[in-house]
Design a protein around this motif. Structure first.
Motif, PDB file in Angstrom:
ATOM      1  N   GLN A 172     -15.620  -7.279  -0.866  1.00  0.00           N
ATOM      2  CA  GLN A 172     -14.405  -7.736  -1.546  1.00  0.00           C
ATOM      3  C   GLN A 172     -13.208  -6.825  -1.303  1.00  0.00           C
ATOM      4  OE1 GLN A 172     -15.003  -8.537  -5.721  1.00  0.00           O
ATOM      5  NE2 GLN A 172     -16.865  -9.745  -5.362  1.00  0.00           N
ATOM      6  N   LEU A 173     -13.442  -5.624  -0.791  1.00  0.00           N
ATOM      7  CA  LEU A 173     -12.360  -4.652  -0.644  1.00  0.00           C
ATOM      8  C   LEU A 173     -11.260  -5.126   0.309  1.00  0.00           C
ATOM      9  CD1 LEU A 173     -11.283  -1.955  -1.549  1.00  0.00           C
ATOM     10  CD2 LEU A 173     -12.641  -0.850   0.247  1.00  0.00           C
ATOM     11  N   PRO A 174     -11.581  -5.719   1.476  1.00  0.00           N
ATOM     12  CA  PRO A 174     -10.496  -6.192   2.354  1.00  0.00           C
ATOM     13  C   PRO A 174      -9.595  -7.229   1.686  1.00  0.00           C
ATOM     14  CG  PRO A 174     -12.548  -6.073   3.582  1.00  0.00           C
ATOM     15  CD  PRO A 174     -12.899  -5.863   2.129  1.00  0.00           C
ATOM     16  N   ASP A 175     -10.192  -8.155   0.924  1.00  0.00           N
ATOM     17  CA  ASP A 175      -9.380  -9.156   0.226  1.00  0.00           C
ATOM     18  C   ASP A 175      -8.506  -8.502  -0.838  1.00  0.00           C
ATOM     19  OD1 ASP A 175     -10.394 -11.217   1.736  1.00  0.00           O
ATOM     20  OD2 ASP A 175     -11.904 -11.805   0.258  1.00  0.00           O
ATOM     21  N   LEU A 176      -9.050  -7.487  -1.496  1.00  0.00           N
ATOM     22  CA  LEU A 176      -8.290  -6.797  -2.528  1.00  0.00           C
ATOM     23  C   LEU A 176      -7.102  -6.060  -1.916  1.00  0.00           C
ATOM     24  CD1 LEU A 176      -8.187  -6.279  -5.532  1.00  0.00           C
ATOM     25  CD2 LEU A 176      -9.712  -4.326  -5.213  1.00  0.00           C
ATOM     26  N   VAL A 177      -7.318  -5.437  -0.758  1.00  0.00           N
ATOM     27  CA  VAL A 177      -6.222  -4.759  -0.063  1.00  0.00           C
ATOM     28  C   VAL A 177      -5.138  -5.763   0.329  1.00  0.00           C
ATOM     29  CG1 VAL A 177      -5.577  -3.495   2.032  1.00  0.00           C
ATOM     30  CG2 VAL A 177      -7.642  -2.848   0.773  1.00  0.00           C
ATOM     31  N   GLU A 178      -5.543  -6.936   0.803  1.00  0.00           N
ATOM     32  CA  GLU A 178      -4.568  -7.955   1.193  1.00  0.00           C
ATOM     33  C   GLU A 178      -3.778  -8.442  -0.011  1.00  0.00           C
ATOM     34  OE1 GLU A 178      -2.103 -10.206   3.291  1.00  0.00           O
ATOM     35  OE2 GLU A 178      -3.481  -8.688   4.061  1.00  0.00           O
ATOM     36  N   ARG A 179      -4.442  -8.570  -1.165  1.00  0.00           N
ATOM     37  CA  ARG A 179      -3.721  -8.970  -2.377  1.00  0.00           C
ATOM     38  C   ARG A 179      -2.703  -7.908  -2.774  1.00  0.00           C
ATOM     39  NH1 ARG A 179      -8.780 -11.144  -4.033  1.00  0.00           N
ATOM     40  NH2 ARG A 179      -9.235  -9.375  -5.410  1.00  0.00           N
ATOM     41  N   GLY A 237     -11.919   0.938 -14.018  1.00  0.00           N
ATOM     42  CA  GLY A 237     -12.997   1.717 -13.425  1.00  0.00           C
ATOM     43  C   GLY A 237     -14.129   0.892 -12.848  1.00  0.00           C
ATOM     44  N   ARG A 238     -13.888  -0.392 -12.670  1.00  0.00           N
ATOM     45  CA  ARG A 238     -14.964  -1.259 -12.200  1.00  0.00           C
ATOM     46  C   ARG A 238     -15.360  -0.929 -10.761  1.00  0.00           C
ATOM     47  NH1 ARG A 238     -10.252  -3.841 -11.274  1.00  0.00           N
ATOM     48  NH2 ARG A 238     -10.015  -5.098  -9.373  1.00  0.00           N
ATOM     49  N   THR A 239     -16.606  -1.274 -10.434  1.00  0.00           N
ATOM     50  CA  THR A 239     -17.086  -1.116  -9.064  1.00  0.00           C
ATOM     51  C   THR A 239     -16.635  -2.302  -8.226  1.00  0.00           C
ATOM     52  OG1 THR A 239     -19.006   0.141  -9.790  1.00  0.00           O
ATOM     53  CG2 THR A 239     -19.140  -0.898  -7.619  1.00  0.00           C
ATOM     54  N   VAL A 254     -12.251   5.540  -5.457  1.00  0.00           N
ATOM     55  CA  VAL A 254     -13.294   6.573  -5.468  1.00  0.00           C
ATOM     56  C   VAL A 254     -14.506   6.020  -4.739  1.00  0.00           C
ATOM     57  CG1 VAL A 254     -14.774   8.020  -6.895  1.00  0.00           C
ATOM     58  CG2 VAL A 254     -12.458   7.473  -7.668  1.00  0.00           C
ATOM     59  N   HIS A 255     -14.947   6.733  -3.702  1.00  0.00           N
ATOM     60  CA  HIS A 255     -16.125   6.333  -2.933  1.00  0.00           C
ATOM     61  C   HIS A 255     -17.258   7.311  -3.246  1.00  0.00           C
ATOM     62  CE1 HIS A 255     -13.421   3.706  -0.672  1.00  0.00           C
ATOM     63  NE2 HIS A 255     -12.630   4.755  -0.505  1.00  0.00           N
ATOM     64  N   LYS A 256     -18.308   6.820  -3.867  1.00  0.00           N
ATOM     65  CA  LYS A 256     -19.406   7.694  -4.277  1.00  0.00           C
ATOM     66  C   LYS A 256     -20.716   6.929  -4.251  1.00  0.00           C
ATOM     67  CE  LYS A 256     -20.832  10.801  -8.013  1.00  0.00           C
ATOM     68  NZ  LYS A 256     -20.481  11.321  -9.371  1.00  0.00           N
ATOM     69  N   ASP A 257     -21.720   7.542  -3.626  1.00  0.00           N
ATOM     70  CA  ASP A 257     -23.068   6.955  -3.567  1.00  0.00           C
ATOM     71  C   ASP A 257     -23.046   5.531  -3.034  1.00  0.00           C
ATOM     72  OD1 ASP A 257     -24.071   9.319  -4.697  1.00  0.00           O
ATOM     73  OD2 ASP A 257     -23.813   8.548  -6.740  1.00  0.00           O
ATOM     74  N   GLY A 258     -22.199   5.303  -2.036  1.00  0.00           N
ATOM     75  CA  GLY A 258     -22.147   3.992  -1.407  1.00  0.00           C
ATOM     76  C   GLY A 258     -21.390   2.945  -2.199  1.00  0.00           C
ATOM     77  N   GLU A 259     -20.757   3.340  -3.311  1.00  0.00           N
ATOM     78  CA  GLU A 259     -20.000   2.395  -4.126  1.00  0.00           C
ATOM     79  C   GLU A 259     -18.534   2.830  -4.214  1.00  0.00           C
ATOM     80  OE1 GLU A 259     -21.996   2.226  -7.896  1.00  0.00           O
ATOM     81  OE2 GLU A 259     -23.316   0.595  -7.228  1.00  0.00           O
TER      82      GLU A 259
END
Length: 297
Positions: free
Chosen positions: A163-170, A156-158, A194-199
């Protein structure tokens, strides 16, 4: 036509994907940390013989959050069956979903059949590790539980946006390493975001993960199998995932335990050759044939 919809399960919505058709209905359930996308390749392989419905279990994918219990999960499944007007569906699940399928079979003797794809509670005591020295078994269990503790600490970490593009590539690389359908794999990854309140965070959250860990640690499938009156097939893995290899002796012993447990019951069981816990990814076409043949029995 494939159709996605939300089922009102009373306490929360349950997301489902209906692959269509007029054949006998079959509900597919994913494992912990996954979602219905993880069952897509197997669902496609089963479509020739069944009307297949995949489900996001509560706390996963696009389904709602709620306290996790076996009764709650079974009630969610019952709501899906009723509202989608599925007459006596077969239920097939992998990992956590396999445990839910086994419990469904115990409570629904009228079911045409349930299939548990390597859905086994994790080892929690040396008694579940036959053939290992008890002292070594206890030490290895303690080491394994430390690994699980670290894994659950990150649930459940934010995710920082950069970092999201690198995570998708992994995730793409992981799909290639597993020989999985990359598009399906990435859909599964994105479905749990989950996208909520900009996170952005990843489901399941820490609370759900903790509930699931307790439930699985406390579940004993022996009495469940003994009380099941509908046809049931248990498909078991025969080799380790890469993450399990540092605990090879422990997992080999635990596989002996689950085989002994299944053999002592009335269920049919099969040790799938050259299959790890990721058998749904590794051998979907073979599993579809085994499931179809079993249910047509």
């Amino acid at each position: 036509m494939i159709n996605d919809r939300l089922i009102d399960a009373g306490e929360l919505p349950i997301a489902v994907r209906d692959f269509g058709g007029d054949a006998a209905p079959l509900v597919l359930l994913h494992g912990a940390g996954g979602n219905l996308a993880a069952m897509t390749t197997l669902a496609r392989a089963l479509r020739g013989r069944h009307r297949v419905i995949t489900v996001d279990l509560r706390g996963h994918g696009r389904s709602g959050d709620g306290t996790w219990s076996w009764d709650a999960a079974l009630a969610d499944l019952a709501a899906v069956v009723v509202q989608m007007e599925l007459k006596s569906p077969a239920v097939v699940g992998h990992s956590l979903g396999g445990m839910v399928a086994a419990l469904w079979g115990q409570r629904h003797p009228e079911s045409p059949g349930v299939v548990n794809l390597d859905g086994n509670p994790p080892p929690t005591s040396p008694a579940q590790l036959p053939g290992m020295d008890p002292g070594k078994a206890a030490a290895e269990l303690a080491r394994l539980h430390e690994v699980f503790d670290r894994m659950h600490a990150g649930m459940g970490r934010t995710i920082p946006a950069d970092q999201l593009p690198d995570l998708v590539e992994r995730e793409r690389m992981a799909a290639r390493d597993m020989g999985a359908n990359e598009k399906v794999w990435i859909e599964g990854f994105r479905r749990n975001l989950v996208h909520k309140d900009g996170e952005t965070s990843i489901r399941p959250g820490a609370g759900t993960a903790a509930e699931l860990r307790t439930l699985m640690n406390e579940l004993d499938l022996g009495p469940v199998y003994a009380a099941t009156r509908c046809p049931e097939l248990v498909v078991l893995s025969t080799r380790d995932l890469p993450a399990q290899e540092p605990f090879a002796e422990l997992y080999a012993a635990h596989r002996r335990f689950v085989v002994e447990q299944a053999a002592a019951s009335v269920v049919r069981y099969l040790q799938l050759e050259d299959a790890s816990h990721a058998m749904v990814i590794e051998q979907p076409e073979l599993l579809a044939r085994l499931i179809g043949d079993f249910l047509e029995g």
